[in-house]
Scaffold this motif. Structure first.
Motif, PDB file in Angstrom:
ATOM      1  N   LEU A 199       8.008  -9.455  -6.302  1.00 31.69           N
ATOM      2  CA  LEU A 199       7.700  -8.578  -7.433  1.00 31.69           C
ATOM      3  C   LEU A 199       8.573  -8.952  -8.612  1.00 31.69           C
ATOM      4  N   GLY A 200       8.014  -8.841  -9.813  1.00 32.09           N
ATOM      5  CA  GLY A 200       8.830  -9.104 -10.986  1.00 32.09           C
ATOM      6  C   GLY A 200       7.974  -9.254 -12.220  1.00 32.09           C
ATOM      7  N   PRO A 201       8.605  -9.281 -13.384  1.00 32.53           N
ATOM      8  CA  PRO A 201       7.858  -9.435 -14.635  1.00 32.53           C
ATOM      9  C   PRO A 201       7.272 -10.829 -14.764  1.00 32.53           C
ATOM     10  N   SER A 202       6.375 -11.007 -15.706  1.00 33.36           N
ATOM     11  CA  SER A 202       5.769 -12.319 -15.948  1.00 33.36           C
ATOM     12  C   SER A 202       6.847 -13.345 -16.244  1.00 33.36           C
ATOM     13  N   GLY A 203       6.697 -14.525 -15.632  1.00 36.34           N
ATOM     14  CA  GLY A 203       7.637 -15.606 -15.879  1.00 36.34           C
ATOM     15  C   GLY A 203       8.905 -15.563 -15.048  1.00 36.34           C
ATOM     16  N   CYS A 204       8.966 -14.648 -14.063  1.00 29.59           N
ATOM     17  CA  CYS A 204      10.208 -14.524 -13.273  1.00 29.59           C
ATOM     18  C   CYS A 204      10.302 -15.553 -12.166  1.00 29.59           C
ATOM     19  N   GLY A 205       9.178 -16.186 -11.801  1.00 26.16           N
ATOM     20  CA  GLY A 205       9.198 -17.213 -10.754  1.00 26.16           C
ATOM     21  C   GLY A 205       8.491 -16.818  -9.472  1.00 26.16           C
ATOM     22  N   LYS A 206       7.894 -15.622  -9.413  1.00 31.94           N
ATOM     23  CA  LYS A 206       7.309 -15.150  -8.149  1.00 31.94           C
ATOM     24  C   LYS A 206       6.094 -15.976  -7.728  1.00 31.94           C
ATOM     25  N   THR A 207       5.210 -16.326  -8.661  1.00 30.48           N
ATOM     26  CA  THR A 207       4.019 -17.099  -8.301  1.00 30.48           C
ATOM     27  C   THR A 207       4.397 -18.528  -7.926  1.00 30.48           C
ATOM     28  N   ILE A 248      11.074  -8.265  -2.589  1.00 29.69           N
ATOM     29  CA  ILE A 248      12.028  -9.156  -3.241  1.00 29.69           C
ATOM     30  C   ILE A 248      11.730  -9.103  -4.730  1.00 29.69           C
ATOM     31  N   VAL A 249      12.641  -8.507  -5.489  1.00 29.53           N
ATOM     32  CA  VAL A 249      12.448  -8.407  -6.935  1.00 29.53           C
ATOM     33  C   VAL A 249      13.085  -9.616  -7.595  1.00 29.53           C
ATOM     34  N   MET A 250      12.280 -10.338  -8.375  1.00 33.69           N
ATOM     35  CA  MET A 250      12.768 -11.528  -9.057  1.00 33.69           C
ATOM     36  C   MET A 250      12.863 -11.262 -10.556  1.00 33.69           C
ATOM     37  N   ASN A 251      13.843 -11.893 -11.175  1.00 35.57           N
ATOM     38  CA  ASN A 251      14.006 -11.790 -12.620  1.00 35.57           C
ATOM     39  C   ASN A 251      14.739 -13.030 -13.113  1.00 35.57           C
ATOM     40  N   SER A 286      14.195 -16.182 -12.774  1.00 35.10           N
ATOM     41  CA  SER A 286      14.279 -17.301 -11.819  1.00 35.10           C
ATOM     42  C   SER A 286      15.181 -17.069 -10.612  1.00 35.10           C
ATOM     43  N   ILE A 287      15.756 -15.868 -10.481  1.00 31.14           N
ATOM     44  CA  ILE A 287      16.606 -15.576  -9.322  1.00 31.14           C
ATOM     45  C   ILE A 287      16.152 -14.265  -8.678  1.00 31.14           C
ATOM     46  N   ILE A 288      16.718 -13.973  -7.497  1.00 37.03           N
ATOM     47  CA  ILE A 288      16.455 -12.695  -6.846  1.00 37.03           C
ATOM     48  C   ILE A 288      17.417 -11.659  -7.419  1.00 37.03           C
ATOM     49  N   ALA A 289      16.855 -10.612  -8.025  1.00 36.89           N
ATOM     50  CA  ALA A 289      17.676  -9.547  -8.605  1.00 36.89           C
ATOM     51  C   ALA A 289      18.140  -8.569  -7.522  1.00 36.89           C
ATOM     52  N   GLN A 290      17.253  -8.259  -6.577  1.00 39.17           N
ATOM     53  CA  GLN A 290      17.596  -7.402  -5.437  1.00 39.17           C
ATOM     54  C   GLN A 290      16.456  -7.483  -4.431  1.00 39.17           C
ATOM     55  N   GLU A 291      16.780  -7.324  -3.158  1.00 40.79           N
ATOM     56  CA  GLU A 291      15.743  -7.221  -2.133  1.00 40.79           C
ATOM     57  C   GLU A 291      16.090  -6.096  -1.178  1.00 40.79           C
ATOM     58  N   GLY A 292      15.042  -5.493  -0.590  1.00 45.18           N
ATOM     59  CA  GLY A 292      15.249  -4.393   0.334  1.00 45.18           C
ATOM     60  C   GLY A 292      13.955  -3.644   0.565  1.00 45.18           C
ATOM     61  N   SER A 293      14.038  -2.566   1.302  1.00 44.54           N
ATOM     62  CA  SER A 293      12.856  -1.729   1.538  1.00 44.54           C
ATOM     63  C   SER A 293      12.475  -1.025   0.245  1.00 44.54           C
TER      64      SER A 293
END
Length: 357
Positions: A41-49, A211-214, A216-223
């Motif tokens: 999950l993350g905003p456009s351009g964060c690297g998730k796709t 997994i929240v991305m922002n 180009s990195i992982i900002a936080q992950e969890g339930s």
């Protein structure tokens, strides 16, 4: 040797992806446990796709390792990876029947047409489309076309199912229905799935972990619960559900709780890693309690700038000493209108101290 513990798992080990001088994935590491649905999950351009496409083998890592089922697939092409992808656009062949669309991957891999047809009918039944095999995609609704795309991925019996914004072309009501169907199917079959979306509510609804991305990195992950109730930064607090970010002062500490001054109101909150002094507080919109100003009430004085009726809730924009607050009221205890003076108080949950970055 891979163990049963690894079967169906996905591992990123310090993965970097560069396009020329631009780094789009910067030293990312995570593990998707077998049988889990994990959302990027993350905003456009964060690297998730890009991350999803690297799992699929449609993009290749510039550095680091990617493992699927305990096997290093970093340099393997997409055709040699035991994954299937459900695309945002469905990517159905318009001139083929539904069952031919579902069978396409099997036939292309050498399965005889009769066996491929039988397996495809079973896959269609699995997604609730028994009897639709001879129709053309154009004769189906958007939700039905998406289920055909899911059936086409499932019929290959992949080790990992990848879903790239699978609901973005559906209207809001249908999105809720289809996301429930996908989640139910994933749990029923015990599939390992990696799901990409920019929709926070969708991610919360379907995921074991997010997994929240922002940038180009992982900002936080969890339930979903952890990310909502224990965000590690103001970015996460604001991205996972709405949050009002305000300046506060931590006055004192007692064991694992701190006394926080919120524009004159004091609340005891979990201390986390915070020390005395200025801090940022994330306040969920439904944690703000409004009452019409009358007499010597305790609270922060505010004024309603906008009031919006949305059927199952009222939404307010309130100006006060803390700035502009966004408030959601599900109770409808009283009708507050634009221009009204109000007293602001806070519930016992929905307030969390966060890092400013």
């Amino acid at each position: 040797m891979k163990s049963n513990h690894d079967k169906g798992s996905v591992v990123f080990d310090h993965v970097i992806k560069n396009y020329g001088d631009v780094t789009v994935i910067n030293d990312v590491s995570f593990r998707v446990e077998p049988g889990n649905l994990v959302t990027l999950l993350g905003p456009s351009g964060c690297g998730k796709t890009t991350t999803l496409r690297m799992i699929a083998g449609l993009e290749h890592a510039s550095a680091g390792r990617i493992l699927i089922g305990g096997k290093d697939v970093t340099q393997l092409p997409a055709t040699d990876r035991d994954v299937s992808m459900v695309f945002q656009s469905y990517a159905l062949f318009p001139h083929m029947s539904v069952v031919q669309n579902v069978a396409y991957g099997l036939v292309a891999s050498g399965v005889n047409k009769q066996e491929a047809h039988a397996k495809s009918e079973d896959a269609l039944a699995l997604v609730g489309l028994h009897g639709y095999g001879e129709r053309l995609p154009s004769e189906l609704s958007g939700g039905q076309q998406q289920r055909v795309a899911v059936a086409r991925a499932l019929v290959l019996e992949p080790e990992v199912l990848l879903l790239d914004e699978p609901l973005s072309n559906l209207d809001a009501k249908l999105r809720r229905q289809v996301r429930e169907e996908i989640r139910e199917l994933q749990q029923k079959l015990g599939l390992t799935a990696v799901y990409v979306t920019h929709d926070q509510e969708e991610a919360m609804a379907v995921s074991d972990r997010i997994i929240v991305m922002n940038k180009s990195i992982i900002a936080q992950e969890g339930s979903p619960k952890t990310l909502y109730e224990e965000p590690n930064s103001s970015f996460i607090a604001d991205f996972i559900g709405d949050a009002n970010l305000v300046d506060v002062e931590i006055l004192d500490r007692a064991n694992d709780r701190v006394n926080v001054d919120i524009a004159g109101l004091q609340k005891y909150l979990p201390a986390r890693e915070f020390s005395l002094g200025p801090a940022k507080l994330a306040i969920r919109p439904d944690a703000i309690q409004l009452t019409a100003s009358a007499g010597n009430q305790v609270g922060i004085t505010g004024n309603i700038r906008h009031a919006t009726y949305l059927g199952n809730q009222m939404q307010y924009d309130v100006e006060c000493e803390l700035g502009s607050l966004f408030v959601v009221d599900y109770q409808f205890k009283q009708g507050l209108i634009a221009g009204s003076d109000v007293q602001i108080n806070f519930a016992d949950r929905g307030l969390v101290l966060v890092k400013a970055n």
